[in-house]
Design a protein around this motif. Structure first.
Motif, PDB file in Angstrom:
ATOM      1  N   LEU A 460       8.081  -5.474  -8.226  1.00 24.04           N
ATOM      2  CA  LEU A 460       7.156  -4.608  -8.961  1.00 24.04           C
ATOM      3  C   LEU A 460       5.729  -4.779  -8.429  1.00 24.04           C
ATOM      4  CD1 LEU A 460       8.512  -5.065 -12.613  1.00 24.04           C
ATOM      5  CD2 LEU A 460       8.750  -3.076 -11.131  1.00 24.04           C
ATOM      6  N   GLN A 461       5.404  -6.023  -8.092  1.00 26.84           N
ATOM      7  CA  GLN A 461       4.078  -6.270  -7.527  1.00 26.84           C
ATOM      8  C   GLN A 461       3.939  -5.594  -6.170  1.00 26.84           C
ATOM      9  OE1 GLN A 461       3.161 -10.386  -7.161  1.00 26.84           O
ATOM     10  NE2 GLN A 461       1.064 -10.077  -6.455  1.00 26.84           N
ATOM     11  N   LEU A 462       4.994  -5.709  -5.349  1.00 25.11           N
ATOM     12  CA  LEU A 462       4.981  -5.050  -4.049  1.00 25.11           C
ATOM     13  C   LEU A 462       4.872  -3.538  -4.211  1.00 25.11           C
ATOM     14  CD1 LEU A 462       5.354  -5.075  -0.973  1.00 25.11           C
ATOM     15  CD2 LEU A 462       7.843  -5.091  -1.355  1.00 25.11           C
ATOM     16  N   LEU A 463       5.539  -3.003  -5.235  1.00 21.24           N
ATOM     17  CA  LEU A 463       5.480  -1.563  -5.487  1.00 21.24           C
ATOM     18  C   LEU A 463       4.044  -1.119  -5.752  1.00 21.24           C
ATOM     19  CD1 LEU A 463       6.741   1.194  -6.114  1.00 21.24           C
ATOM     20  CD2 LEU A 463       7.217   0.387  -8.421  1.00 21.24           C
ATOM     21  N   GLU A 464       3.316  -1.885  -6.574  1.00 24.71           N
ATOM     22  CA  GLU A 464       1.929  -1.528  -6.872  1.00 24.71           C
ATOM     23  C   GLU A 464       1.083  -1.538  -5.600  1.00 24.71           C
ATOM     24  OE1 GLU A 464       0.747  -0.319  -9.612  1.00 24.71           O
ATOM     25  OE2 GLU A 464       2.767  -0.447 -10.473  1.00 24.71           O
ATOM     26  N   GLN A 465       1.284  -2.560  -4.759  1.00 16.81           N
ATOM     27  CA  GLN A 465       0.501  -2.629  -3.515  1.00 16.81           C
ATOM     28  C   GLN A 465       0.806  -1.436  -2.608  1.00 16.81           C
ATOM     29  OE1 GLN A 465       1.554  -6.410  -1.873  1.00 16.81           O
ATOM     30  NE2 GLN A 465       0.366  -7.609  -3.364  1.00 16.81           N
ATOM     31  N   LEU A 466       2.064  -1.077  -2.526  1.00 16.08           N
ATOM     32  CA  LEU A 466       2.429   0.057  -1.671  1.00 16.08           C
ATOM     33  C   LEU A 466       1.844   1.363  -2.212  1.00 16.08           C
ATOM     34  CD1 LEU A 466       6.169  -0.847  -0.912  1.00 16.08           C
ATOM     35  CD2 LEU A 466       4.232  -1.003   0.654  1.00 16.08           C
ATOM     36  N   ARG A 467       1.820   1.496  -3.530  1.00 19.79           N
ATOM     37  CA  ARG A 467       1.263   2.723  -4.114  1.00 19.79           C
ATOM     38  C   ARG A 467      -0.223   2.847  -3.804  1.00 19.79           C
ATOM     39  NH1 ARG A 467       4.114   2.932 -10.146  1.00 19.79           N
ATOM     40  NH2 ARG A 467       5.980   4.114  -9.505  1.00 19.79           N
ATOM     41  N   VAL A 468      -0.904   1.717  -3.886  1.00 21.18           N
ATOM     42  CA  VAL A 468      -2.351   1.747  -3.633  1.00 21.18           C
ATOM     43  C   VAL A 468      -2.629   2.163  -2.193  1.00 21.18           C
ATOM     44  CG1 VAL A 468      -4.422   0.314  -3.463  1.00 21.18           C
ATOM     45  CG2 VAL A 468      -2.877   0.055  -5.420  1.00 21.18           C
ATOM     46  N   ASN A 469      -1.813   1.683  -1.258  1.00 21.09           N
ATOM     47  CA  ASN A 469      -2.042   1.963   0.166  1.00 21.09           C
ATOM     48  C   ASN A 469      -1.114   3.062   0.700  1.00 21.09           C
ATOM     49  OD1 ASN A 469      -3.941  -0.233   0.397  1.00 21.09           O
ATOM     50  ND2 ASN A 469      -2.167  -1.603   0.262  1.00 21.09           N
ATOM     51  N   ARG A 470      -0.705   3.973  -0.163  1.00 22.57           N
ATOM     52  CA  ARG A 470       0.277   4.981   0.219  1.00 22.57           C
ATOM     53  C   ARG A 470      -0.160   5.751   1.464  1.00 22.57           C
ATOM     54  NH1 ARG A 470       4.225   7.823  -2.727  1.00 22.57           N
ATOM     55  NH2 ARG A 470       3.499   6.854  -4.649  1.00 22.57           N
ATOM     56  N   ALA A 471      -1.430   6.076   1.558  1.00 22.63           N
ATOM     57  CA  ALA A 471      -1.882   6.924   2.675  1.00 22.63           C
ATOM     58  C   ALA A 471      -1.755   6.235   4.027  1.00 22.63           C
ATOM     59  CB  ALA A 471      -3.336   7.352   2.436  1.00 22.63           C
ATOM     60  N   ALA A 472      -1.794   4.918   4.040  1.00 21.95           N
ATOM     61  CA  ALA A 472      -1.784   4.196   5.323  1.00 21.95           C
ATOM     62  C   ALA A 472      -0.422   3.591   5.646  1.00 21.95           C
ATOM     63  CB  ALA A 472      -2.846   3.090   5.290  1.00 21.95           C
ATOM     64  N   LEU A 473       0.560   3.950   4.872  1.00 22.22           N
ATOM     65  CA  LEU A 473       1.865   3.312   5.075  1.00 22.22           C
ATOM     66  C   LEU A 473       2.582   3.869   6.301  1.00 22.22           C
ATOM     67  CD1 LEU A 473       3.276   3.114   1.427  1.00 22.22           C
ATOM     68  CD2 LEU A 473       2.141   1.337   2.751  1.00 22.22           C
ATOM     69  N   PRO A 475       6.303   4.666   8.320  1.00 24.70           N
ATOM     70  CA  PRO A 475       7.560   5.261   7.816  1.00 24.70           C
ATOM     71  C   PRO A 475       8.482   4.263   7.122  1.00 24.70           C
ATOM     72  CG  PRO A 475       7.056   6.118   9.997  1.00 24.70           C
ATOM     73  CD  PRO A 475       6.041   5.059   9.716  1.00 24.70           C
ATOM     74  N   ALA A 476       8.639   3.079   7.695  1.00 21.49           N
ATOM     75  CA  ALA A 476       9.519   2.088   7.067  1.00 21.49           C
ATOM     76  C   ALA A 476       8.989   1.674   5.704  1.00 21.49           C
ATOM     77  CB  ALA A 476       9.661   0.869   7.966  1.00 21.49           C
ATOM     78  N   GLN A 477       7.658   1.538   5.611  1.00 23.77           N
ATOM     79  CA  GLN A 477       7.073   1.155   4.330  1.00 23.77           C
ATOM     80  C   GLN A 477       7.191   2.281   3.312  1.00 23.77           C
ATOM     81  OE1 GLN A 477       3.229   0.186   6.035  1.00 23.77           O
ATOM     82  NE2 GLN A 477       3.581  -2.021   5.748  1.00 23.77           N
ATOM     83  N   LEU A 478       7.066   3.518   3.786  1.00 24.52           N
ATOM     84  CA  LEU A 478       7.248   4.658   2.874  1.00 24.52           C
ATOM     85  C   LEU A 478       8.670   4.688   2.317  1.00 24.52           C
ATOM     86  CD1 LEU A 478       5.301   7.475   4.789  1.00 24.52           C
ATOM     87  CD2 LEU A 478       4.736   6.529   2.543  1.00 24.52           C
ATOM     88  N   GLN A 479       9.621   4.374   3.173  1.00 21.27           N
ATOM     89  CA  GLN A 479      11.012   4.347   2.714  1.00 21.27           C
ATOM     90  C   GLN A 479      11.209   3.255   1.670  1.00 21.27           C
ATOM     91  OE1 GLN A 479      13.825   3.682   5.811  1.00 21.27           O
ATOM     92  NE2 GLN A 479      15.606   4.089   4.526  1.00 21.27           N
TER      93      GLN A 479
END
Length: 1320
Positions: A460-473, A475-479
């Motif tokens: 869940l913590q990783l999910l929040e971090q990924l959401r914050v940096n969504r624009a810079a992710l 492809p693997a991170q987006l998946q």
């Protein structure tokens, strides 16, 4: 001095070491055991034939102690002599290790013997022991070869019944059902003991009938078996299970109401015999579901899960039932359980996709359908692809993957692979199943427990971090972000559902249950845990499993290789087999805990759902999964029916036939659960057609997911249970036969098993079947120094001496008989008609050096005839029969000879004999250079077709209708070039069709045109041909057989439509062939020279097809990669194709045409040699030789003069061998006090074959007393007669030739003077 001091110190140290070593060796000599004379005598009588014999275990403890002592003694001898001992020491040591179940050490000892003893193939006990070791390691390819060689060199081997049993099991696993059936029948008639009881063998035979879709015969066999007195409970339960499920799934066994009633009755009786069979409970649930008894179905499913391990099939069926009851959340949980257990379960993915569609969540449905298409066994990939395309094209509704539309309920999004990895505690592991009416007990509603599939705090913590940096992710991170969001959404929905549940909301449920139409997905063949064949132990010493039954459908991902095969390195062998103590304990555990019924036998026969069967079944559109439409909507715009036609559709209902399958010892595995017997084998489970055999003996590994799945181990569960099936105890060892153990791939026995220098034993170096003559095979073997320490009393085992007749072919017959006396007692079938000194025949190596790539499409030799004189020109005959010309096309033959081909036209045939019988093959129309499976998704070698029968008149109507239909199709095409009648379905037009479903066509084949009364005009017309190509001529070997062999020395007719295929083959016994195209259309031919037949056979073996009896269509790419040249040409009307001796060929019709064909045997040494070689190869492979070469050879000696020295010597030697065999049999009969009855051959009497093993029987016929009294004469060879009755009680021996007459023929047959002028 310093350096000198060092040297002295070193020398002193060396002296001390030598003294210590000497003392140690003295102590070892003192400690080394010594064998007494009595012990040596006992050991001399022990060899591998005791493996699996009850005698070995009658005094188990003392025998084991003696074997251990003998091993220490032999190892001590070998160590002292530094390996320079008699090779027999290593062979005997291998036997002892085998009996102690130390398989890797036994293999190592056998390897040493193999490498030291050049004529190892004469030692039947060695080959038997080696076969048992290979069998233990699931190396079926090599085990089959070893066992076949035992039967070839010694058909009367004491453990022949055990060999036939194991060959039957291995061929069954390899889906070679005809061979399997033959070996089981051979085991059944043998009165000796073997691992399985007579009832268990009868069960396998009945199950094979079921697998082959011979349902009436299977039903009779099952019901006959149930009438057996004192039938073991396990066999009874398995038989009733198969019989019940077969009635549920096979339409032709009666109307639905009666079938279902009978099926339920059988399954209930099966459960009375074995209440712990999870598979029977599952089948019973399916039956109840099909008649609308929802509560009873759920109770049965719950019992299935309670009685056995979780099964993807059971959970998938539960999901369908929930979906039918409008409980989508429960259905979702069940489907998730199914795909977690088996991620490649196509039916579950498709059902899950339709569930998402019904809840208006197309994006999730698309993901599920894509997963379904990734399954190797998905047969309706095209339909799914169309559905996916339609869903992608449709404008998605807002929140399509969130809010629900239509069903009033929304589902968690598609479960990702990330969730799958956490499946250890998935709901599938929970065994209690809730019925629809008791949704409060649903697996998904347990507020007191946090499901393990909830995302962890770290995620869940990783999910929040990924959401914050969504624009810079990336492809693997987006998946990853998408997967985590899906998990979060699923968790939220699940928590909401739990709150509703706790507030007392109960989902509505239907009381009347689903419709009578089956609402369960077809029980598909499990993929991973394949059914382990009988007594296939695994070498690793893993803990013995608890005998808890398991529904064999659970999927346990296996490693990428089968670690159980120990010979991955050519020179090293692991020693990790079960220790003797563990082994003996394990045997007791096996006898006490394993039951026949607990494992589905269906796949015991064929662990990998037979793809061919399921394909044909699907074509019928019958037996669809419950809830699956029999045909996928052709219009993608139509809404998907609840369950797109599943890959298992055909098999769907029938797919479970065998799980009860062979009486098995452990719970059905997923593979086994699939009733292979029913046409349905396992539609949704992969059954790659790879075999355990390597492309060449040197191959180190083979990718064979099918067999490996069957052979691998599921965390060692099956290992110890199956490890020791050779001994019989209170419980039938057969139970081990069906132990399941998953492993997606298996490793091929490594090392060049064909090279004597290799550490891993295997077939000897490849040699041409008959070598180059007698000189090529030397009987004398150069063995290493045979040292036998004087202080030990070790005796060589008592083994009958291998007598070798060195009689010349030139002395008188009296000398021959005198020299041949007392050479043996096995008769004709115990020896080949090849030279005594040659080993069993082997596949020939490919010609060397390999051809360059630009020589792999050689031009076909073609000769153009202008007049009759050209046709009778002697060099034409010489050109055609020249071995350097595998195939010759004689163009314009009909015109040059003024042949009236109209006599063979369809119109004339109908007028002459409209009701004449025609064999019809239903095939798939496809390009000539390609061969696709029924779904058009995968190229394959297996050429699928079904057989039926009709008349010439009816087939002529089909042929004409096909032509008219094609004309209409062509006329409707605009803008395309008009094609001629003979080319309307050329490769181009056929390949266009491949984009859609392949069209079915019918091919009229094997039409007998031998009756001179019916076909007088036609046969007279063929008399215009030159002598070398005629059906009957003095120079044709087949004209001297003395009776008709249909299709060989008689004419056969073929009636074709475009796309009709004659699959790849060689002519019977490698004879030449003549084929004339009547027209009006053309045929396309493919031909491979005879020297490459070994390569073709290996390709068939790789693709799990029997080269001699199977139906196959080569992949040209495979051939070119292996440097195999292929002749390719067009045969036009009036052209004659001459196929030379042994040429491999396959043919496809381009247009509508008829063909006539027959075989010819040129009177040459080359033709006779290859015919005899194939005769011997057929004997090794247990295949009947259509041409009786012994009978033919005597007729040739009687009727013709031979001037060719090589041909004369081969025929003369055959006569000599036959005299010897007849003499040996007569002496054995005299010794047994059995008299022969004179029975002169009648005119045109066919040659005789054993009704059991199908070998040719010459002169002395062993006929059952009953058939003799009825004058029906059921002929047996001596070996089969003695297996049925050791003292030949119940048999009458008929003698057809006086020995004096045979001696006279032998004497009179002499080399004729050579002719100076050649003629045709």
């Amino acid at each position: 001095m310093k350096s000198c001091g060092v040297s002295l110190a070193a020398a002193a140290g060396d002296e001390e070491k030598k003294m210590a070593a000497g003392k140690a060796s003295e102590r070892e000599e003192e400690d080394a055991p010594r064998l007494s004379a009595q012990e040596s005598d006992t050991l001399a009588r022990i060899d591998s034939s005791l493996f699996g014999d009850q005698r070995l275990h009658e005094d188990g403890a003392s025998m084991k102690a003696l074997l251990i002592k003998a091993v220490r003694c032999y190892e001590s001898v070998i160590q002292k002599s530094e390996g320079k001992v008699d090779p027999e020491f290593f062979c005997q040591l291998g036997h002892f290790k085998l009996l102690l179940e130390e398989y890797s050490k036994a293999l190592s000892a056998y390897q040493r013997y193999y490498s030291l003893q050049s004529d190892y193939w004469k030692n039947a006990a060695f080959l038997y022991g080696l076969g048992m070791v290979y069998f233990h390691y699931n190396a079926f390819q090599w085990a089959i070869k070893a066992f076949q060689e035992v039967l070839y060199i010694e058909p009367g081997f004491s453990r022949a019944k055990e060999i036939h049993l194991r060959l039957g099991l291995m061929f069954k696993v390899n889906t070679d059902y005809e061979s399997s059936l033959k070996h089981f029948q051979l085991a059944l008639i043998d009165s000796n003991q073997c691992t399985l009881s007579k009832a268990e063998i009868q069960f396998h035979i009945a199950h094979l009938y079921e697998i082959q879709k011979r349902y009436r015969t299977a039903k009779e066999a099952y019901e006959s078996l149930l009438q057996t007195e004192n039938l073991p409970a396990q066999v009874k339960a398995a038989t009733l299970q198969q019989l019940g499920w077969m009635h549920h799934t096979v339409e032709q066994l009666g109307d639905k109401a009666n079938k279902d009633s009978y099926a339920i009755q059988c399954l209930q009786k099966s459960l009375e015999a074995d209440p712990n069979s999870g598979q029977s409970w599952y089948f019973l649930g399916r039956c109840y579901s099909s008649i609308g008894k929802v509560q009873d179905a759920f109770i049965s499913y719950r019992q299935s899960i309670d009685k056995s391990e979780a099964s993807a099939d059971t959970w998938c069926s539960i999901g369908v039932l929930y979906q039918q009851q409008n409980q989508p959340m429960d259905a979702l949980q069940a489907y998730i359980c199914a795909v977690q257990l088996d991620h490649s379960h196509a039916a579950a993915w498709m059902d899950l996709g339709t569930l998402y569609e019904s809840c208006n969540q197309p994006q999730d449905a698309i993901k599920c359908y894509i997963n379904a298409t990734r399954s190797k066994t998905c047969t309706n990939t095209a339909a799914l692809a169309a559905r996916i395309k339609y869903l992608q094209a449709c404008k998605p509704h807002p929140g399509s993957s969130g809010a629900s539309h239509g069903s009033g309920q929304s589902l968690p999004p598609h479960v990702s692979a990330l969730d799958q990895a956490e499946g250890q505690t998935s709901p599938a592991k929970r065994k209690r199943t809730a019925s629809p009416a008791k949704s409060s007990e649903s697996w998904s509603n347990n507020p007191a427990q946090t499901p393990n599939w909830y995302p962890s705090p770290q995620k869940l913590q990783l999910l929040e971090q990924l959401r914050v940096n969504r624009a810079a992710l990336k492809p693997a991170q987006l998946q990853m972000l998408e997967q985590l969001e899906a998990q979060l959404s699923a968790m939220n929905l699940h928590q909401q559902q739990m709150r509703h549940s706790s507030s007392g909301q109960i989902r509505p449920s239907l009381t009347n249950g689903p419709s009578a139409e089956s609402s369960l997905p077809a029980h598909t063949a499990p993929r991973s845990p394949a059914l382990r064949p009988p007594f296939l132990p695994s070498p690793a010493p893993r803990p013995a499993p608890q005998p808890s039954p398991s529904v064999g459908n659970n999927h346990t991902p296996g490693s990428g290789s089968n670690r159980d095969v120990p010979y991955l390195q050519p020179n090293t062998l692991p020693h990790n087999c079960t220790s003797p103590a563990e082994a003996w304990k394990s045997q007791q555990h096996l006898n006490s805990t394993q039951g026949l019924q607990k494992s589905p036998g269906s796949q015991s026969a064929c662990p990998n759902g037979d793809r061919r069967l399921s394909s044909s079944a699907s074509a019928d559109g019958s037996h669809n999964q419950v809830g699956h439409s029999s045909t996928t909507p052709s219009d993608p715009s139509e809404p998907a029916v609840n369950h797109l036609s599943s890959t298992s559709s055909p098999a769907s209902s029938s797919s479970h036939t065998a799980t009860s399958g062979a009486p098995t010892g452990t719970a059905p595995t997923k593979e086994s659960a699939v009733p292979q017997g029913n046409a349905s084998t396992a539609t949704n489970h992969h059954s790659p057609h790879h075999s355990l055999t390597p492309a060449s003996p040197a191959a180190r590994s083979a990718d064979n997911p099918q067999l490996s799945a069957l052979l691998g181990g599921k965390d060692g569960l099956a290992d110890s249970r199956v490890n020791h099936v050779h001994s019989r105890g209170l419980s039938s060892p057969v139970s081990a036969l069906f132990t399941a153990s998953p492993s997606p791939r298996s490793i091929e026995p490594a090392g060049s098993l064909n090279k004597p220098g290799s550490a891993t034993p295997g077939p000897p170096p490849t040699v041409t079947v008959n070598g180059s003559g007698g000189g090529a095979c030397s009987e004398d073997s150069q063995s290493p120094l045979k040292a036998e320490p004087p202080e030990l009393c070790i005796r060589a085992p008592h083994r009958p001496a291998h007598s070798s007749s060195t009689v010349s072919i030139y002395p008188t017959s009296a000398d021959v008989l005198k020299a041949c006396r007392n050479l043996g007692k096995n008769g004709l079938s115990s020896s080949s008609i090849l030279l005594n000194k040659c080993p069993p025949p082997r596949l020939p190596p490919p010609p060397s050096p390999p051809l360059p790539k630009d020589k792999l499409n050689p031009p076909t030799p073609s000769i153009y005839l202008e007049n009759k004189r050209d046709a009778f020109f002697p060099p034409l005959h010489q050109f055609c029969t020249n071995p350097s010309n595998p195939v010759t096309v004689i163009r314009g033959l009909a015109g040059a000879l003024k042949l009236d081909l109209g006599l063979f036209s369809t119109k004339t045939l109908v007028e002459a004999n409209p009701d004449h019988l025609v064999e019809v093959r239903t095939q798939l129309c496809q390009p000539a250079d390609e061969n696709w499976d029924a779904s058009s998704t995968r190229k394959q070698w297996r050429c699928e077709s079904s057989r039926s029968y009709t008349t010439i008149a009816k087939f002529a109507q089909y042929q004409a209708a096909s032509f008219q239909e094609s004309l209409r199709e062509e006329n409707e095409k605009k803008g395309q070039k008009e094609l001629s009648n003979s080319e309307m379905t050329s490769s181009d037009s056929v390949s266009r069709r491949r984009k859609g479903p392949l069209k079915q066509i019918k091919f009229g084949t094997n039409i007998d045109v031998s009756d001179e009364k019916k076909w007088k005009l036609q046969l007279q017309e063929l008399g215009k041909l030159p002598a070398f190509a005629r059906v009957v001529s003095a120079g044709n070997l087949l004209s001297h057989v003395g009776h008709s062999i249909l299709g060989m020395n008689t004419v056969q007719l073929f009636m074709k439509v475009p796309g009709s295929r004659t699959p790849g083959h060689q002519k019977h016994n490698n004879f030449c062939a003549v084929n004339i195209n009547i027209g009006p259309g053309d045929c396309e031919w493919f031909a491979v020279p005879e020297p490459y037949w070994g390569v073709m056979s290996e390709f068939c073996e790789k693709n799990n097809i029997n080269f001699l009896k199977g139906s196959w269509w080569p992949n040209l790419e495979d051939l070119y990669e292996s440097n195999v040249p292929v002749y390719r040409f067009i045969q036009r009307p009036g052209d004659l194709v001459w196929l030379n001796t042994g040429t491999v060929h396959w043919v496809q019709a381009i247009g509508w045409c008829n063909n006539i064909s027959w075989n010819v045997g040129p009177l040459t040494a080359y033709q006779y040699k290859l015919a005899v070689e194939r005769y011997e190869w057929n004997k090794l492979q247990s295949v009947k030789s259509v041409v009786p070469m012994v009978h033919l050879s005597w007729n040739m000696a009687r009727n013709i003069k031979v001037s060719d020295h090589k041909l004369f010597e081969m025929i003369k030697f055959c006569l000599l061998r036959t005299l010897k065999q007849c003499q040996s049999i007569k002496e054995a009969l005299v010794a047994a006090g059995k008299e022969t009855v004179w029975h002169r051959r009648s005119r045109d009497e066919p040659a005789h074959y054993c009704t059991i093993c199908e070998v040719e029987v010459f002169n002395l016929l062993f006929v059952t007393s009953d058939s003799y009294s009825r004058k029906s004469y059921a002929v047996h060879c001596q070996d089969c007669a003695r297996k049925g009755s050791g003292d030949l009680d119940g048999f009458v021996v008929l003698e057809q030739f006086k020995m004096e007459d045979l001696m006279h023929i032998y004497e009179q047959f002499s080399l004729a003077p050579a002719l100076h002028s050649s003629s045709s």
